[in-house]
Design a protein around this motif. Structure first.
Motif, PDB file in Angstrom:
ATOM      1  N   VAL A   1     -15.646  84.877 -46.871  1.00 56.40           N
ATOM      2  CA  VAL A   1     -15.644  84.351 -45.505  1.00 56.40           C
ATOM      3  C   VAL A   1     -16.932  83.577 -45.250  1.00 56.40           C
ATOM      4  CG1 VAL A   1     -15.648  85.005 -43.056  1.00 56.40           C
ATOM      5  CG2 VAL A   1     -14.068  86.104 -44.624  1.00 56.40           C
ATOM      6  N   ASP A   2     -18.033  84.005 -45.856  1.00 54.25           N
ATOM      7  CA  ASP A   2     -19.299  83.281 -45.717  1.00 54.25           C
ATOM      8  C   ASP A   2     -19.284  81.954 -46.473  1.00 54.25           C
ATOM      9  OD1 ASP A   2     -20.288  85.341 -44.173  1.00 54.25           O
ATOM     10  OD2 ASP A   2     -21.346  86.313 -45.847  1.00 54.25           O
ATOM     11  N   VAL A   3     -18.483  81.868 -47.538  1.00 58.22           N
ATOM     12  CA  VAL A   3     -18.435  80.662 -48.376  1.00 58.22           C
ATOM     13  C   VAL A   3     -17.441  79.641 -47.834  1.00 58.22           C
ATOM     14  CG1 VAL A   3     -17.815  79.799 -50.685  1.00 58.22           C
ATOM     15  CG2 VAL A   3     -19.138  81.908 -50.466  1.00 58.22           C
ATOM     16  N   PHE A   4     -16.284  80.112 -47.388  1.00 56.38           N
ATOM     17  CA  PHE A   4     -15.222  79.221 -46.921  1.00 56.38           C
ATOM     18  C   PHE A   4     -15.100  79.293 -45.400  1.00 56.38           C
ATOM     19  CE2 PHE A   4     -14.064  80.612 -51.214  1.00 56.38           C
ATOM     20  CZ  PHE A   4     -13.975  79.374 -51.849  1.00 56.38           C
ATOM     21  N   PRO A   5     -14.924  78.151 -44.738  1.00 54.24           N
ATOM     22  CA  PRO A   5     -14.847  78.134 -43.268  1.00 54.24           C
ATOM     23  C   PRO A   5     -13.456  78.517 -42.760  1.00 54.24           C
ATOM     24  CG  PRO A   5     -14.661  75.908 -44.106  1.00 54.24           C
ATOM     25  CD  PRO A   5     -14.884  76.805 -45.302  1.00 54.24           C
ATOM     26  N   LEU A   6     -13.032  79.714 -43.152  1.00 53.25           N
ATOM     27  CA  LEU A   6     -11.712  80.196 -42.768  1.00 53.25           C
ATOM     28  C   LEU A   6     -11.829  81.598 -42.177  1.00 53.25           C
ATOM     29  CD1 LEU A   6      -9.856  79.158 -46.043  1.00 53.25           C
ATOM     30  CD2 LEU A   6      -9.671  78.013 -43.829  1.00 53.25           C
ATOM     31  N   ALA A   7     -10.838  81.974 -41.409  1.00 52.84           N
ATOM     32  CA  ALA A   7     -10.816  83.320 -40.836  1.00 52.84           C
ATOM     33  C   ALA A   7     -10.632  84.350 -41.938  1.00 52.84           C
ATOM     34  CB  ALA A   7      -9.670  83.428 -39.825  1.00 52.84           C
ATOM     35  N   GLN A   8     -11.126  85.547 -41.689  1.00 51.78           N
ATOM     36  CA  GLN A   8     -11.016  86.624 -42.661  1.00 51.78           C
ATOM     37  C   GLN A   8      -9.557  86.908 -42.999  1.00 51.78           C
ATOM     38  OE1 GLN A   8      -9.945  90.081 -42.017  1.00 51.78           O
ATOM     39  NE2 GLN A   8     -10.308  90.574 -44.166  1.00 51.78           N
ATOM     40  N   SER A   9      -8.686  86.832 -42.003  1.00 53.55           N
ATOM     41  CA  SER A   9      -7.261  87.094 -42.247  1.00 53.55           C
ATOM     42  C   SER A   9      -6.648  86.035 -43.167  1.00 53.55           C
ATOM     43  CB  SER A   9      -6.498  87.154 -40.924  1.00 53.55           C
ATOM     44  OG  SER A   9      -6.621  85.935 -40.218  1.00 53.55           O
ATOM     45  N   THR A  10      -7.092  84.804 -43.031  1.00 54.30           N
ATOM     46  CA  THR A  10      -6.598  83.724 -43.889  1.00 54.30           C
ATOM     47  C   THR A  10      -7.067  83.940 -45.329  1.00 54.30           C
ATOM     48  OG1 THR A  10      -6.616  82.192 -42.025  1.00 54.30           O
ATOM     49  CG2 THR A  10      -6.555  81.214 -44.228  1.00 54.30           C
ATOM     50  N   ILE A  11      -8.327  84.265 -45.496  1.00 55.75           N
ATOM     51  CA  ILE A  11      -8.871  84.562 -46.829  1.00 55.75           C
ATOM     52  C   ILE A  11      -8.100  85.726 -47.445  1.00 55.75           C
ATOM     53  CG2 ILE A  11     -10.891  85.436 -48.083  1.00 55.75           C
ATOM     54  CD1 ILE A  11     -11.365  82.602 -47.266  1.00 55.75           C
ATOM     55  N   SER A  12      -7.838  86.755 -46.653  1.00 55.01           N
ATOM     56  CA  SER A  12      -7.104  87.918 -47.152  1.00 55.01           C
ATOM     57  C   SER A  12      -5.703  87.546 -47.627  1.00 55.01           C
ATOM     58  CB  SER A  12      -7.021  88.999 -46.076  1.00 55.01           C
ATOM     59  OG  SER A  12      -8.295  89.535 -45.824  1.00 55.01           O
ATOM     60  N   GLN A  13      -5.032  86.662 -46.906  1.00 51.90           N
ATOM     61  CA  GLN A  13      -3.697  86.226 -47.319  1.00 51.90           C
ATOM     62  C   GLN A  13      -3.750  85.491 -48.660  1.00 51.90           C
ATOM     63  OE1 GLN A  13      -1.390  88.178 -45.491  1.00 51.90           O
ATOM     64  NE2 GLN A  13      -0.225  86.438 -46.172  1.00 51.90           N
ATOM     65  N   HIS A  14      -4.746  84.635 -48.827  1.00 53.21           N
ATOM     66  CA  HIS A  14      -4.894  83.916 -50.096  1.00 53.21           C
ATOM     67  C   HIS A  14      -5.218  84.888 -51.232  1.00 53.21           C
ATOM     68  CE1 HIS A  14      -4.307  79.924 -48.568  1.00 53.21           C
ATOM     69  NE2 HIS A  14      -5.301  80.033 -47.702  1.00 53.21           N
ATOM     70  N   LEU A  15      -6.066  85.850 -50.964  1.00 52.88           N
ATOM     71  CA  LEU A  15      -6.392  86.865 -51.974  1.00 52.88           C
ATOM     72  C   LEU A  15      -5.154  87.665 -52.352  1.00 52.88           C
ATOM     73  CD1 LEU A  15      -9.824  88.083 -50.572  1.00 52.88           C
ATOM     74  CD2 LEU A  15      -9.451  86.822 -52.711  1.00 52.88           C
ATOM     75  N   LYS A  16      -4.323  87.965 -51.376  1.00 57.04           N
ATOM     76  CA  LYS A  16      -3.094  88.714 -51.630  1.00 57.04           C
ATOM     77  C   LYS A  16      -2.182  87.936 -52.579  1.00 57.04           C
ATOM     78  CE  LYS A  16       0.979  90.532 -49.283  1.00 57.04           C
ATOM     79  NZ  LYS A  16       1.706  90.614 -48.019  1.00 57.04           N
ATOM     80  N   GLU A  17      -2.044  86.644 -52.354  1.00 56.32           N
ATOM     81  CA  GLU A  17      -1.208  85.812 -53.224  1.00 56.32           C
ATOM     82  C   GLU A  17      -1.760  85.771 -54.649  1.00 56.32           C
ATOM     83  OE1 GLU A  17       1.758  84.328 -52.648  1.00 56.32           O
ATOM     84  OE2 GLU A  17       1.751  85.270 -50.679  1.00 56.32           O
ATOM     85  N   LEU A  18      -3.074  85.619 -54.767  1.00 53.14           N
ATOM     86  CA  LEU A  18      -3.694  85.577 -56.096  1.00 53.14           C
ATOM     87  C   LEU A  18      -3.563  86.928 -56.805  1.00 53.14           C
ATOM     88  CD1 LEU A  18      -6.879  83.521 -55.198  1.00 53.14           C
ATOM     89  CD2 LEU A  18      -4.943  82.756 -56.609  1.00 53.14           C
TER      90      LEU A  18
END
Length: 101
Positions: free
Chosen positions: A48-65
């Protein structure tokens, strides 16, 4: 033209390649993988500190990966530590290389 409604049996490698390709179908996921490749591991909050996205959005991408097997998560309450799944990462590289050659 005759159409078949039967099941198409794909090879194991073909199905794996499709799973990896689907996971790589978003630029943010590619960026996350590039970031993780240069780190031993990191937490969602670090991303979240690296990418300008919400934590929930990052979590969704992590879930897919993670569902594709490209990354793995280790629970470190109250956080989850993510890193590259090196076995599947190597397999994905090999399958893509074979596909493009």
């Amino acid at each position: 033209m005759k159409r078949s409604l039967g099941h198409i049996a794909y090879g194991k490698n073909t199905e794996a390649l499709a799973k990896f390709a689907k996971a790589l179908g978003h630029p943010t996921r590619i960026a996350i993988l590039k970031h993780l490749e240069n780190q031993s591991c990191c937490f969602t909050g670090d991303l979240v500190d690296v990418f300008p996205l919400a934590q929930s959005t990052i979590s969704q991408h992590l879930k897919e990966l993670k569902n594709a097997g490209l990354i793995q998560g280790e629970l470190k309450p109250p956080k989850i530590k993510y890193c590259i799944n090196h076995e599947n990462w190597t397999m994905a590289k090999t399958l893509f290389q074979e596909f493009f050659d």
